[in-house]
Design a protein around this motif. Sequence first.
Motif, PDB file in Angstrom:
ATOM      1  N   ALA A   1       2.528   4.679  -4.402  1.00  0.00           N
ATOM      2  CA  ALA A   1       2.384   4.820  -2.956  1.00  0.00           C
ATOM      3  C   ALA A   1       1.970   6.250  -2.654  1.00  0.00           C
ATOM      4  O   ALA A   1       2.021   7.123  -3.531  1.00  0.00           O
TER       5      ALA A   1
ATOM      6  N   ASP B   1      -1.771  -4.335   1.922  1.00  0.00           N
ATOM      7  CA  ASP B   1      -0.693  -3.673   2.642  1.00  0.00           C
ATOM      8  C   ASP B   1       0.456  -4.640   2.903  1.00  0.00           C
ATOM      9  O   ASP B   1       0.286  -5.865   2.903  1.00  0.00           O
TER      10      ASP B   1
ATOM     11  N   LEU C   1      10.406   7.013  -4.760  1.00  0.00           N
ATOM     12  CA  LEU C   1      10.295   5.817  -3.932  1.00  0.00           C
ATOM     13  C   LEU C   1      11.665   5.166  -3.805  1.00  0.00           C
ATOM     14  O   LEU C   1      12.337   4.939  -4.815  1.00  0.00           O
TER      15      LEU C   1
ATOM     16  N   ALA D   1       7.354  -4.126  -3.353  1.00  0.00           N
ATOM     17  CA  ALA D   1       6.048  -4.115  -4.006  1.00  0.00           C
ATOM     18  C   ALA D   1       5.995  -5.122  -5.147  1.00  0.00           C
ATOM     19  O   ALA D   1       5.004  -5.841  -5.318  1.00  0.00           O
TER      20      ALA D   1
ATOM     21  N   LEU E   1       3.166  -0.148   4.845  1.00  0.00           N
ATOM     22  CA  LEU E   1       3.065   0.544   3.559  1.00  0.00           C
ATOM     23  C   LEU E   1       1.801   0.111   2.830  1.00  0.00           C
ATOM     24  O   LEU E   1       1.445  -1.070   2.825  1.00  0.00           O
ATOM     25  N   HIS E   2       1.133   1.088   2.231  1.00  0.00           N
ATOM     26  CA  HIS E   2      -0.027   0.797   1.377  1.00  0.00           C
ATOM     27  C   HIS E   2       0.408   1.060  -0.070  1.00  0.00           C
ATOM     28  O   HIS E   2       0.657   2.198  -0.456  1.00  0.00           O
ATOM     29  N   LEU E   3       0.537  -0.004  -0.857  1.00  0.00           N
ATOM     30  CA  LEU E   3       1.078   0.089  -2.206  1.00  0.00           C
ATOM     31  C   LEU E   3       0.103  -0.495  -3.215  1.00  0.00           C
ATOM     32  O   LEU E   3      -0.619  -1.453  -2.915  1.00  0.00           O
TER      33      LEU E   3
END
Length: 671
Positions: free
Chosen positions: A573, A550, A469, A477, A558-560
Amino acid sequence: MSRTTLNKILIANRGEIACRIAATARRMSIRTVAVHSDVDARAKFVASCDEAVSLGGAAPRDSYLRWERIIEAAKATGAEAIHPGYGFLSENAEFAEACANAGLIFIGPPASAINAMGLKAESKRLMEQAGVPLVPGYHGADQNPDLLQKEADRIGYPVMIKASAGGGGKGMRIVERKEDFAKQLLSCQREADNSFGKSDVLIERYVQRPRHIEIQIFGDSLGNYVWLFERDCSVQRRHQKVLEEAPAPGLSAERRKAMGEAAIAAARAVGYVGAGTVEFIAEPTSDGDLNFYFMEMNTRLQVEHPVTEAITGLDLVEWQLRVAAGERLPLHQDQLTINGHAIEARICAENPDNDFLPAAGHLDVYRLPGHTAFAINTHGVRIDSGVREGDNISTFYDPMIAKLIVHGETREEALARLDTALAHTHLVGVATNVAFLRRVAASHSFVNADLDTALIERERTALFGIETLPFAVTAAAVVTHIVRAERTLGNTDPWSHRDSWRIGGPARRVLQFGHGESLETVAFTQLDRQTIRLEIGGNSHQLILDDVRDISLDGNRLHLTTYRTGEMFSVFANTGSAQVHLIDRLAHAGETEAEAGRLTAPMPGKVIGMLVKAGDVVVKGQPLAVMEAMKMEHTIKAPIDGTVSEVLYAVGDQLTEGVELLRVEAPQKAE
């Protein structure tokens, strides 16, 4: 599912295999008894069984290897049979014979078969008589070091030294040069003696670019045998398997049949009963075919048996219980078929970037992809596990946390499911190999089924030291997690809100993180409820939060998922994961770096070799001491050139993680 004549069994093992056996026994209405060490008193497998008996101790020698106590527990609880699982006593002929003498059924082969196959040298001689192909080597009883050196010279380098009573990758060394043989032999014998109580070895030609292909066989007490196809277990580190799959890619029907028939010949030669695995080394030929050589037979259920279950639709533990009860094999050879493709990934507590050093600690977060336990679900995913969130990963046992098994109609479909499932595996609290497994499965060699036991080394640049990442994503995040956590404090007093609002404009907050071996500074300013300006390394980023989970970073959605444990943030992620440590800058002000020559134990373990003494001059990278932890040897090397100023521990001492083992002083600089 019909039951057998067995009413109650004792499971002489721990962890995921004990849970696995208990699950099948429960479906067959067979009651189960767990045995456990003091460390495992509250473990998942203990709760999975109907009864439990304490064996005391913590180390295997003080608990799971005390077979006299285990037999007493079986008789006291009314168990009719003992299932040894794998590891520990599963291939101990003395234990199998003691069970029979006590009137108990040993759910495995007879002691004679274990004896015949338990010593690699003896099994090679038997296989030669049975017409099973062998790798050129020395399998003799004479263990004189000078003779072993001469035999290695005769065979030709590179050679493989193997513990005759070994397994699981322990007591094995590859020797490239004649000059290294004596040193590697001593190390191999020491590890073999520590692991198996016997230091005898055999020597074989080391096959170049070998594939590790094994055949699952089954026999019953009526003389019937079948082979349930093959598994490719070529992807290994330290001679231990990492990924396993079935069927073996690229194996022709003719070669599959030849290997299956050779495996049955091996089983017949020793009067085998129950589940067993005949392992072969396969060597590519110039015409694209494979030569195969007998390597060893594992007289037990294998760790990787779920991939065979996935492609056959069978429950191998059920077969074990039925055969142990005297029943005929449920199916004939012509009734067995292959359905699709399956891959298993071994999820372990270890650090791949630090020579796979095993890890121990508290499993703070244990979140797995949607799955069925001990069976493939409708989405093609299965998890075999013996731990729960909140459990401790102990230094006393193998570091495997779980096995992730996926199944698809094709290998490509199975690979896609494996990557998705690993991406949704969130483990926090101990170092794991999850990210490494994703990289291996996505490597050019594995995707294209270019398989051999050197795959990991060949793909090294794509597998190790990779940041999955970007730090900007990790920082976004963490900031998002902090801001959202502050919003949920529930305080309605506007003067107590921590949303950066100030009369003169929004406040700029500065955080410092430990990221790998470096320090990173992140500044952020909340411009409004959804928009945050991030400043990282002189660059500005726009972070937009939605009302769920998100975020948008510089326009990228981004979906974290972020977990906070103390001051550690773990970010997951779809593309990877990362960890950073929030640093209290006031608390750490004025700290200095530790001396370069200070050597500490990387994990709890025992000193089994001290290679230097005070006053010795050493060079950077020189081995100084050897520790044993989690069934493996770990060499401590000099971090700098210098002189050993002090040795603080001796051979046999038990160390806790982080204690100073010895000191090396750098040479004095000239004025």
